[in-house]
Design an enzyme around this catalytic site. Structure first.
Site, PDB file in Angstrom:
ATOM      1  N   THR A 159      22.698 -33.028  -0.195  1.00 23.07           N
ATOM      2  CA  THR A 159      24.203 -34.364  -0.275  1.00 23.07           C
ATOM      3  C   THR A 159      22.531 -35.407  -0.905  1.00 23.07           C
ATOM      4  OG1 THR A 159      25.555 -34.160   1.535  1.00 23.07           O
ATOM      5  CG2 THR A 159      24.974 -36.545   0.697  1.00 23.07           C
ATOM      6  N   ARG A 173      39.310 -32.981   4.988  1.00 17.45           N
ATOM      7  CA  ARG A 173      38.346 -33.133   5.870  1.00 17.45           C
ATOM      8  C   ARG A 173      37.036 -34.826   4.371  1.00 17.45           C
ATOM      9  NH1 ARG A 173      31.933 -33.598   5.267  1.00 17.45           N
ATOM     10  NH2 ARG A 173      31.016 -33.222   7.179  1.00 17.45           N
ATOM     11  N   VAL A 174      36.714 -35.934   5.383  1.00 17.65           N
ATOM     12  CA  VAL A 174      35.815 -36.072   4.185  1.00 17.65           C
ATOM     13  C   VAL A 174      34.866 -37.136   5.505  1.00 17.65           C
ATOM     14  CG1 VAL A 174      35.349 -38.681   4.102  1.00 17.65           C
ATOM     15  CG2 VAL A 174      37.777 -37.824   3.853  1.00 17.65           C
ATOM     16  N   GLY A 175      33.209 -36.758   4.775  1.00 16.68           N
ATOM     17  CA  GLY A 175      32.309 -36.837   6.316  1.00 16.68           C
ATOM     18  C   GLY A 175      31.658 -38.405   6.126  1.00 16.68           C
ATOM     19  N   ASP A 176      30.292 -38.356   6.407  1.00 20.24           N
ATOM     20  CA  ASP A 176      29.524 -39.824   6.097  1.00 20.24           C
ATOM     21  C   ASP A 176      29.396 -39.579   5.180  1.00 20.24           C
ATOM     22  OD1 ASP A 176      27.972 -37.141   5.657  1.00 20.24           O
ATOM     23  OD2 ASP A 176      26.168 -39.697   5.605  1.00 20.24           O
ATOM     24  N   THR A 218      21.759 -37.242   4.719  1.00 20.47           N
ATOM     25  CA  THR A 218      22.024 -36.320   4.694  1.00 20.47           C
ATOM     26  C   THR A 218      22.160 -35.378   5.509  1.00 20.47           C
ATOM     27  OG1 THR A 218      21.548 -34.227   2.916  1.00 20.47           O
ATOM     28  CG2 THR A 218      19.848 -35.475   4.467  1.00 20.47           C
ATOM     29  N   GLY A 219      23.295 -34.031   5.904  1.00 22.46           N
ATOM     30  CA  GLY A 219      23.498 -33.487   7.030  1.00 22.46           C
ATOM     31  C   GLY A 219      24.690 -33.393   7.538  1.00 22.46           C
ATOM     32  N   GLY A 256      27.603 -34.467   8.517  1.00 25.84           N
ATOM     33  CA  GLY A 256      28.565 -35.870   8.609  1.00 25.84           C
ATOM     34  C   GLY A 256      28.792 -36.607   9.536  1.00 25.84           C
TER      35      GLY A 256
END
Ligand code: GLY
Length: 332
Positions: free
Chosen positions: A191, A219-222, A242-243, A245
């Site tokens: 990311t 799914r939605v991350g950060d 990064t990483g 989320g």
């Protein structure tokens, strides 16, 4: 800002970075910072990004060195990774969700506090540019799924298949067991979050990802969420992540880091506190990675992560540098 803090911060950019070798560590810089006493002018422009994204920071630098705006540098830099088919966690060629669909999240923030984002967008290779269009051309800040794709097409982006043969093959192999176990520094390692200050001293940022490989549909991350994957305040600085989320979202990590800098912490100290907030309330931290990078208005930067293996790419004074991040735990 208190004069003492300004002196302490300004000195780092003038002294610490002037002698920086091509590979350095953020912690080394923090120690230098504590000892430094002289006042210096910030060395601008500067761009930093998560991981060793040399081509991305180089593209951003090309914009900055010509006197371009930080927002243009961010878009140009992030687009490089989105176009890289070998990068399986950003843009075209990203790993799909567990149903085999590549869904992309990205956001961008400008010097005026503007924010634009897309989440769960399919079939469009450059979500960072669509995010910028959301920011500049709509009354909204975040478009999702089909609506984001439809908006992109209306803006002239072309639909394309983002699932490469290599990603498809890896997904089919994953389906044989269908175990969801993200691997630290591997499945979530690409990311890109980027922060840039232009020669006028204005900061912008961007963050773009295909998210966790084989995530649940929807799914939605950060990365695209303001305050989590990215936050910019042109009076203070910016931070990006990064990483994993989910962990960044739960602690609103990038906003936290910028607010800590507002209270007088250096970027390094703020990143360390951001990671501690995640780790110290989470016994499961051995199983995931999170990395932060922060940049303040004086051009001073910091980075920190849960596990070793993370680092950042920086371009400043015509020179590219890879900076190894120190970690909460060295055991990855
Ligand atoms: N940090 C990227 C994601 O969790 O989606």
């Amino acid at each position: 800002m208190k004069r003492r803090n300004f002196i302490k911060r300004a000195s780092l950019t003038g002294l610490g970075l002037a002698v920086a070798p091509s590979i350095i560590s953020c912690e080394t810089e923090a120690k230098t910072d504590k000892k430094a006493i002289a006042i210096a002018t910030p060395v601008l422009p500067i761009v930093v990004a998560t991981w060793n994204f040399k081509n991305a920071t180089k593209a951003a630098w090309k914009v900055l060195e010509k006197g371009g705006a930080s927002i243009d540098a961010i878009e140009a830099g992030c687009r490089v990774e989105e176009a890289d088919l070998k990068n399986t966690t950003v843009g075209n060629g990203g790993s799909p969700d567990r149903d085999g669909n590549v869904t992309l999240d990205a956001c961008i923030m400008n010097k005026d506090g503007g924010y634009g984002a897309v989440v769960c967008m399919e079939n469009i290779a450059h979500p960072i540019s669509v995010a910028r269009k959301v920011m500049e051309e709509t009354p909204h800040v975040l478009l999702a799924g089909k609506g984001a794709e439809q908006f992109a097409v209306e803006q002239g982006f072309k639909r394309e298949n983002l699932l490469t043969e290599a990603s498809k093959k890896a997904w089919l192999k994953w389906k044989e067991k269908s175990e969801y176990k993200p691997i630290i520094n591997i499945e979530n390692h690409d990311t890109i979050g980027m922060l840039a200050i232009d020669k006028n001293g204005d900061i912008s940022g961007g963050c773009t990802t295909s998210g966790m490989a084989y995530k649940m549909a929807g799914r939605v991350g950060d990365s695209a969420i303001i305050g989590s994957g990215l936050f910019i305040d042109n009076t203070i600085g910016g931070a990006t992540a990064t990483g994993m989320g989910e962990e960044v979202l739960k602690t609103v990590g990038s906003y936290l880091i910028v607010e800590l800098m507002r209270q007088g912490r250096t970027p390094q100290e703020a990143c360390e506190e951001g990671v501690k907030r995640i780790v110290e309330s989470n016994p499961n931290y051995q199983n995931f990675q999170v990395g932060y990078v922060a940049l303040n208005k004086q051009g001073e930067y910091g980075c920190y992560c849960v596990h070793g293996g993370f680092g950042i790419s920086k371009y400043q004074e015509g020179k590219q540098t890879y900076i190894k991040s120190n970690a909460y735990t060295k055991k990855a």
